[in-house]
Design an enzyme around this catalytic site. Structure first.
Site, mmCIF file in Angstrom:
data_model
loop_
_atom_site.group_PDB
_atom_site.id
_atom_site.type_symbol
_atom_site.label_atom_id
_atom_site.label_comp_id
_atom_site.label_asym_id
_atom_site.label_seq_id
_atom_site.Cartn_x
_atom_site.Cartn_y
_atom_site.Cartn_z
ATOM 1 N N ASP A 28 0.857 -1.187 0.000
ATOM 2 C CA ASP A 28 0.000 0.000 0.000
ATOM 3 C C ASP A 28 0.893 1.237 0.000
ATOM 4 O OD1 ASP A 28 -1.999 1.894 0.341
ATOM 5 O OD2 ASP A 28 -3.075 0.723 1.855
ATOM 6 N N HIS A 32 -7.439 10.770 5.500
ATOM 7 C CA HIS A 32 -8.865 10.421 5.556
ATOM 8 C C HIS A 32 -9.737 11.631 5.831
ATOM 9 C CE1 HIS A 32 -8.645 9.976 9.968
ATOM 10 N NE2 HIS A 32 -7.494 9.387 9.731
ATOM 11 N N GLU A 72 -11.046 1.124 -1.687
ATOM 12 C CA GLU A 72 -10.213 -0.028 -1.321
ATOM 13 C C GLU A 72 -11.104 -1.118 -0.755
ATOM 14 O OE1 GLU A 72 -7.519 0.739 2.141
ATOM 15 O OE2 GLU A 72 -8.473 2.720 2.110
HETATM 16 C C1 HZT Z 1 -4.470 5.927 8.035
HETATM 17 C C2 HZT Z 1 -3.138 6.020 8.384
HETATM 18 C C3 HZT Z 1 -2.171 5.884 7.402
HETATM 19 C C4 HZT Z 1 -6.308 5.619 6.371
HETATM 20 C C5 HZT Z 1 -7.035 3.555 5.284
HETATM 21 C C6 HZT Z 1 -5.800 3.263 4.548
HETATM 22 C C7 HZT Z 1 -3.822 2.708 4.008
HETATM 23 O O1 HZT Z 1 -7.927 2.470 7.795
HETATM 24 C C8 HZT Z 1 -11.372 5.957 7.220
HETATM 25 C C9 HZT Z 1 -11.441 4.842 6.490
HETATM 26 C C10 HZT Z 1 -2.525 5.685 6.103
HETATM 27 C C11 HZT Z 1 -3.856 5.595 5.765
HETATM 28 C C12 HZT Z 1 -4.844 5.719 6.738
HETATM 29 F F1 HZT Z 1 -0.881 5.981 7.717
HETATM 30 N N1 HZT Z 1 -6.785 4.276 6.505
HETATM 31 N N2 HZT Z 1 -5.665 3.458 3.239
HETATM 32 N N3 HZT Z 1 -4.429 3.100 2.906
HETATM 33 N N4 HZT Z 1 -4.673 2.788 5.048
HETATM 34 S S1 HZT Z 1 -7.784 3.919 7.735
HETATM 35 C C13 HZT Z 1 -9.340 4.555 7.348
HETATM 36 O O2 HZT Z 1 -7.250 4.515 8.925
HETATM 37 S S2 HZT Z 1 -9.878 5.971 8.013
HETATM 38 C C14 HZT Z 1 -10.288 4.048 6.552
HETATM 39 MN MN MN Z 2 -6.796 4.122 1.684
HETATM 40 MN MN MN Z 3 -3.909 2.645 0.985
#
Ligand code: HZT
Ligand code: MN
Ligand code: MN
Length: 443
Positions: free
Chosen positions: A216, A304, A329
């Site tokens: 990712d 986000h 995703e």
């Molecule tokens: C949070 C911290 C990161 C966001 C999704 C995600 C990787 O699960 C609302 C819906 C990077 C991304 C994120 F360092 N997250 N996308 N890619 N992770 S999440 C989220 O926290 S917040 C999903």
């Molecule tokens: Mn994401």
């Molecule tokens: Mn991601």
């Protein structure tokens, strides 16, 4: 060890990496990876030889206007280190996949007012396309070089050194990382771990032949974050799992559009995802959507936003709107289809709503200055602090988390022994079309 690579993984390599078995510089040209075949026509990957065929009496000679010499013959290197801005001069980066709206919104594509709105937003489009091309090329490196036997640290560094170099994050000037660079820590989440694992210093994990790894990657230019992920596996037994999740993500992308309801999109994603099963060691598993993971909106310098895109059916009536940017995703699992936080944290981000707290621990104050200067509200990981020369920051970091200034994002795991897969794209809900900005020939 002769790694068994599923045919699909071999066939769908990014064209930007074609010829990568050769030593550097690679034969990849500036325009490789551009999906948009109807944009400029002076960007053909290859010049066709205009010389007459040697033996060609039987062959018809194509009549062709003599073509101008290609404007930018610059080749990308392997590993990719040539600036995207050099490969694509004049701020003309390749478009993502543009998809016309349908039904009540079909008029938008040609509507004068919508086209005007689209044009005045071209500055941020340029930044997104720039970041997306860097994403395609950095992941192209990963697709060609990641193999069982590699350490997660080497994989993460290989991807991140590429992404930073491609967008010109030199690390030499102050505030560099805030202009362009990593949008968030590279996720390298294996097997039952679905998300938010990135190696910390001293991590000894080595990728195994039977692993399923989610890669990712986040790349940003001027705060416009492209968030896109794929899954790699070397044992072909996982192919149906990966197919399920890829199809589910594409179904979500297809459903997306102005006024699309988020809960319904989740239903379509789940329907596609759960139409698959996967056999592992003689046991057949239904593929489940991981019900507590979501897609999300993306805001400048903020990974986000406020909207979430479920990957199971819900009654969320919230609509997608013009101007929204979404990370679509989906995650499939052979386990519970439900994740919990577990393990050592690597991912952190300063909260956008962080108030002013009088920090009594001096290392916390010092670290907050480092975070403000280098990441702002962009997520970072411990390795990013290490490479800035920070030492013994854990007490300070933990105190920033305890004070609600920094949020930690622990690894998200399904039950032990299960396998999870992910595919993700960033899409722009433009006034005239939706643009799958991170689309590549690979996925
Ligand atoms: C949070 C911290 C990161 C966001 C999704 C995600 C990787 O699960 C609302 C819906 C990077 C991304 C994120 F360092 N997250 N996308 N890619 N992770 S999440 C989220 O926290 S917040 C999903
Ligand atoms: Mn994401
Ligand atoms: Mn991601």
């Amino acid at each position: 060890m002769a790694a068994q690579v599923p045919a699909e993984e071999l066939n769908k390599l990014s064209v930007g990496e074609a010829g990568a078995t050769k030593p550097k510089p690679s034969t990849a040209t500036a325009t490789n990876g551009n999906l948009n075949h109807d944009s400029d026509d002076d960007d053909e990957p290859e010049e066709e030889a205009d010389a007459p065929e040697a033996t060609g009496s039987a062959k018809k000679k194509k009549k062709r206007k003599p073509r101008k010499k290609k404007k930018n013959p610059t080749a990308q290197t392997d590993p990719p280190r040539v600036l995207i801005s050099q490969l694509f001069p004049n701020n003309s980066y390749p478009k993502g996949e543009e998809v016309e709206y349908v039904g009540d919104n079909a008029y938008r594509t040609t509507n004068e007012e919508k086209r005007h709105m689209d044009n005045i937003q071209s500055e941020f489009l340029t930044d997104y396309r720039h970041a997306a091309e860097a994403h395609r090329q950095a992941r192209g490196w990963a697709k060609n070089h990641v193999k069982p036997g590699m350490s997660l640290t080497d994989i993460a560094n290989g991807i991140e050194d590429s992404a930073r170099a491609l967008v010109g994050h030199s690390g030499l000037e102050e505030g560099d990382a805030l202009r362009a660079g990593m949008g968030f820590p590279t996720g390298l989440s294996i097997n039952h771990c679905a998300a938010h694992y990135s190696p910390n210093a001293g991590c000894k994990i080595v990728l195994q032949e039977d692993d399923v790894m989610k890669i990712d990657i986040g790349v940003h230019v001027n705060g416009r974050i492209v968030d896109s992920a794929f899954t790699v596996a070397f044992n072909p037994r996982y192919e149906p799992l990966l197919e399920a999740v890829k199809a589910a993500t594409n179904a979500g992308i297809k459903e997306a559009g102005i006024d699309a309801r988020l809960g319904e999109i989740g239903g379509v994603i789940q329907e596609v995802m759960e139409s698959y099963e996967v056999e592992i060691n003689g046991t057949t598993h239904p593929v489940k959507s991981i019900r507590n993971l979501n897609g999300h909106t993306i805001l400048p310098y903020s990974i986000h936003g406020t909207k979430s895109v479920p990957i199971v059916k819900t009654n969320d009536q919230t609509k997608m709107e013009e101007g929204d940017v979404f990370a679509i995703e989906t995650f499939g699992s052979t386990g519970n289809g439900y994740v919990h936080e577990d393990g050592e944290v690597s991912h952190y981000a300063k909260r956008g709503d962080a108030g002013k707290v009088d920090l009594r621990i001096s290392s916390a104050k010092a670290l907050l200055n480092v975070i403000n200067k280098n990441f702002g509200t962009l997520p970072f990981c411990r390795r990013y602090l290490d490479r800035l020369g920070q030492e013994k920051y854990l007490l300070g970091l933990n105190s920033l988390v305890a004070n609600g200034i920094v949020e930690s994002y622990p690894p998200l795991v399904d039950k032990k022994g299960s396998y999870t897969a992910q595919f993700e794209h960033t899409i722009l809900i433009r006034p005239t079309v939706k643009e799958v900005i991170s689309r590549g020939e690979d996925y």
